[in-house]
Motif scaffolding. Structure first.
Motif, PDB file in Angstrom:
ATOM      1  N   UNK A   1       0.857  -1.194   0.000  1.00  0.00           N
ATOM      2  CA  UNK A   1       0.000   0.000   0.000  1.00  0.00           C
ATOM      3  C   UNK A   1       0.886   1.234   0.000  1.00  0.00           C
ATOM      4  N   UNK A   2       0.574   2.193  -0.856  1.00  0.00           N
ATOM      5  CA  UNK A   2       1.350   3.409  -0.921  1.00  0.00           C
ATOM      6  C   UNK A   2       0.652   4.516  -0.162  1.00  0.00           C
ATOM      7  N   UNK A   3       1.445   5.502   0.280  1.00  0.00           N
ATOM      8  CA  UNK A   3       0.886   6.621   1.035  1.00  0.00           C
ATOM      9  C   UNK A   3       0.207   7.592   0.079  1.00  0.00           C
ATOM     10  N   UNK A   4      -0.718   8.386   0.606  1.00  0.00           N
ATOM     11  CA  UNK A   4      -1.399   9.376  -0.194  1.00  0.00           C
ATOM     12  C   UNK A   4      -2.596   8.801  -0.916  1.00  0.00           C
ATOM     13  N   UNK A   5      -3.489   9.690  -1.320  1.00  0.00           N
ATOM     14  CA  UNK A   5      -4.714   9.240  -1.973  1.00  0.00           C
ATOM     15  C   UNK A   5      -4.473   8.991  -3.448  1.00  0.00           C
ATOM     16  N   UNK A   6      -4.893   7.848  -3.908  1.00  0.00           N
ATOM     17  CA  UNK A   6      -4.729   7.461  -5.306  1.00  0.00           C
ATOM     18  C   UNK A   6      -5.842   8.045  -6.162  1.00  0.00           C
ATOM     19  N   UNK A   7      -5.484   8.489  -7.374  1.00  0.00           N
ATOM     20  CA  UNK A   7      -6.461   8.901  -8.366  1.00  0.00           C
ATOM     21  C   UNK A   7      -6.096   8.260  -9.700  1.00  0.00           C
ATOM     22  N   UNK A   8      -7.053   7.731 -10.424  1.00  0.00           N
ATOM     23  CA  UNK A   8      -6.744   7.218 -11.758  1.00  0.00           C
ATOM     24  C   UNK A   8      -6.419   8.365 -12.698  1.00  0.00           C
ATOM     25  N   UNK A   9      -5.646   8.048 -13.711  1.00  0.00           N
ATOM     26  CA  UNK A   9      -5.245   9.066 -14.675  1.00  0.00           C
ATOM     27  C   UNK A   9      -5.501   8.629 -16.099  1.00  0.00           C
ATOM     28  N   UNK A  10      -5.126   9.449 -17.061  1.00  0.00           N
ATOM     29  CA  UNK A  10      -5.365   9.118 -18.473  1.00  0.00           C
ATOM     30  C   UNK A  10      -4.636   7.865 -18.927  1.00  0.00           C
ATOM     31  N   UNK A  11      -3.646   7.427 -18.161  1.00  0.00           N
ATOM     32  CA  UNK A  11      -2.932   6.196 -18.516  1.00  0.00           C
ATOM     33  C   UNK A  11      -3.771   4.954 -18.252  1.00  0.00           C
ATOM     34  N   UNK A  12      -4.852   5.120 -17.520  1.00  0.00           N
ATOM     35  CA  UNK A  12      -5.717   3.982 -17.218  1.00  0.00           C
ATOM     36  C   UNK A  12      -6.849   3.927 -18.241  1.00  0.00           C
ATOM     37  N   UNK A  13      -6.705   3.060 -19.194  1.00  0.00           N
ATOM     38  CA  UNK A  13      -7.658   2.946 -20.286  1.00  0.00           C
ATOM     39  C   UNK A  13      -8.626   1.775 -20.109  1.00  0.00           C
ATOM     40  N   UNK A  14      -8.279   0.860 -19.220  1.00  0.00           N
ATOM     41  CA  UNK A  14      -9.115  -0.330 -19.011  1.00  0.00           C
ATOM     42  C   UNK A  14      -9.392  -0.473 -17.507  1.00  0.00           C
ATOM     43  N   UNK A  15     -10.326   0.336 -17.005  1.00  0.00           N
ATOM     44  CA  UNK A  15     -10.698   0.276 -15.598  1.00  0.00           C
ATOM     45  C   UNK A  15     -11.805  -0.767 -15.426  1.00  0.00           C
ATOM     46  N   UNK A  16     -11.618  -1.651 -14.472  1.00  0.00           N
ATOM     47  CA  UNK A  16     -12.611  -2.674 -14.165  1.00  0.00           C
ATOM     48  C   UNK A  16     -12.918  -2.610 -12.674  1.00  0.00           C
ATOM     49  N   UNK A  17     -14.203  -2.666 -12.318  1.00  0.00           N
ATOM     50  CA  UNK A  17     -14.619  -2.613 -10.923  1.00  0.00           C
ATOM     51  C   UNK A  17     -15.122  -3.973 -10.460  1.00  0.00           C
ATOM     52  N   UNK A  18     -14.770  -4.320  -9.230  1.00  0.00           N
ATOM     53  CA  UNK A  18     -15.364  -5.445  -8.513  1.00  0.00           C
ATOM     54  C   UNK A  18     -16.122  -4.854  -7.337  1.00  0.00           C
ATOM     55  N   UNK A  19     -17.418  -5.109  -7.244  1.00  0.00           N
ATOM     56  CA  UNK A  19     -18.198  -4.495  -6.173  1.00  0.00           C
ATOM     57  C   UNK A  19     -18.850  -5.547  -5.284  1.00  0.00           C
ATOM     58  N   UNK A  20     -18.972  -5.173  -3.996  1.00  0.00           N
ATOM     59  CA  UNK A  20     -19.642  -6.006  -3.007  1.00  0.00           C
ATOM     60  C   UNK A  20     -20.752  -5.231  -2.334  1.00  0.00           C
ATOM     61  N   UNK A  21     -21.266  -5.784  -1.264  1.00  0.00           N
ATOM     62  CA  UNK A  21     -22.459  -5.220  -0.631  1.00  0.00           C
ATOM     63  C   UNK A  21     -22.236  -3.814  -0.090  1.00  0.00           C
ATOM     64  N   UNK A  22     -20.982  -3.440   0.172  1.00  0.00           N
ATOM     65  CA  UNK A  22     -20.716  -2.112   0.717  1.00  0.00           C
ATOM     66  C   UNK A  22     -21.168  -0.983  -0.180  1.00  0.00           C
ATOM     67  N   UNK A  23     -21.142  -1.181  -1.498  1.00  0.00           N
ATOM     68  CA  UNK A  23     -21.527  -0.092  -2.401  1.00  0.00           C
ATOM     69  C   UNK A  23     -23.035   0.133  -2.381  1.00  0.00           C
ATOM     70  N   UNK A  24     -23.796  -0.876  -1.963  1.00  0.00           N
ATOM     71  CA  UNK A  24     -25.255  -0.753  -1.934  1.00  0.00           C
ATOM     72  C   UNK A  24     -25.803  -0.481  -0.542  1.00  0.00           C
ATOM     73  N   UNK A  25     -24.937  -0.442   0.469  1.00  0.00           N
ATOM     74  CA  UNK A  25     -25.410  -0.328   1.851  1.00  0.00           C
ATOM     75  C   UNK A  25     -26.214   0.943   2.087  1.00  0.00           C
ATOM     76  N   UNK A  26     -25.894   2.016   1.354  1.00  0.00           N
ATOM     77  CA  UNK A  26     -26.602   3.273   1.566  1.00  0.00           C
ATOM     78  C   UNK A  26     -28.088   3.187   1.210  1.00  0.00           C
ATOM     79  N   UNK A  27     -28.459   2.236   0.392  1.00  0.00           N
ATOM     80  CA  UNK A  27     -29.867   2.076   0.040  1.00  0.00           C
ATOM     81  C   UNK A  27     -30.684   1.493   1.186  1.00  0.00           C
ATOM     82  N   UNK A  28     -29.988   0.979   2.211  1.00  0.00           N
ATOM     83  CA  UNK A  28     -30.669   0.312   3.315  1.00  0.00           C
ATOM     84  C   UNK A  28     -30.548  -1.188   3.261  1.00  0.00           C
ATOM     85  N   UNK A  29     -29.850  -1.707   2.234  1.00  0.00           N
ATOM     86  CA  UNK A  29     -29.683  -3.148   2.128  1.00  0.00           C
ATOM     87  C   UNK A  29     -28.762  -3.705   3.203  1.00  0.00           C
TER      88      UNK A  29
END
Length: 258
Positions: A1-29
């Protein structure tokens, strides 16, 4: 793990997301694991998730997943779902709520099925139909028949239970997406459940930068990911989208920020 907040840049052309229940928790699930997770708060629900107990647990299965699908369709998508869709990134999800598609994502590998569809209990039958989430223990409460129109077997929510195999097409798509990614981002998932747990290492082995965004990262995350952001995905992901698209402001982009 590197220090500081990561941000994607123009060099990232193939971004893929893996999502779990945490992304939906705000809905009340809510989430499944942990002291406040569904398995801990409703142990009888966890029992209903074992495939070998079918068909006896069908009433509870319909009640549980019908309720979750209803909550999801009523309160989602979240800013995280919407930001991922605006980025145009493919998604591998462990969720069954259909919120990525509702947000506009076009490529979604649903590893654990969908609570928005019903299937036949007989694995030899390929009947499948959309449902209308409601309340109750019977398929008719959710807009589908209790008996399969093709073979007469009972119907069930199209979700993957314990002891069942993941959908092979979804798993194959997930593996291919992980291998082609140059940035692989896990959001709101513990990353410990296989086979999803092998996707970040697979992406890294094929040269991707790996990132975990989770407000409460599980212990040992730094060994699995290049960057670990212990932050709210509903703030992080819209920020990424604005930076990559050079858009200012937030209110018109994220109607779900409250």
């Amino acid at each position: 793990m590197t220090a500081g907040r990561f941000h994607p840049g123009p060099e990232h052309q193939e971004i893929v997301f893996l999502t779990g229940s945490g992304i939906s928790a705000r809905t009340g699930l809510g989430t499944f694991r942990g002291p406040q997770g569904l398995w801990a708060l409703e142990p009888e629900t966890e029992r209903a998730m074992h495939a070998h107990l079918l068909p006896g647990t069908l009433p509870q299965l319909w009640s549980v997943w019908g309720r979750m699908a209803r909550i999801a369709t009523s309160h989602g998508p979240t800013p995280g779902h919407r930001a991922i869709a605006r980025l145009g990134a493919p998604v591998i999800t462990q969720n069954i709520d259909g919120l990525h598609q509702a947000a506009g994502s076009e490529i979604v590998a649903e590893l654990h099925g969908s609570a928005l569809f019903a299937v036949c209990l007989d694995p030899r039958c390929d009947w499948r139909a959309p449902l209308e989430p409601g309340e109750g223990e019977y398929p008719e409460d959710h807009g589908v028949p209790s008996s399969c129109p093709r073979c007469g077997a009972p119907t069930r929510p199209d979700v993957v239970l314990f002891d069942e195999q993941l959908p092979p097409d979804a798993l194959d798509l997930a593996m291919r997406l992980a291998q082609r990614a140059d940035l692989f981002v896990a959001v709101g998932t513990s990353g410990v459940v296989f086979p999803a747990a092998q996707l970040a290492p697979l992406a890294r082995a094929h040269g991707a930068t790996t990132v975990l965004v989770d407000i409460d990262p599980p212990p040992g995350s730094s060994a699995l990911f290049d960057h670990v952001l212990a932050e709210d995905a509903h703030e992080v992901l819209p920020d990424w989208e604005r930076r990559l698209h050079r858009v200012g402001g937030t209110s018109f982009l994220d109607p779900f920020l409250s």
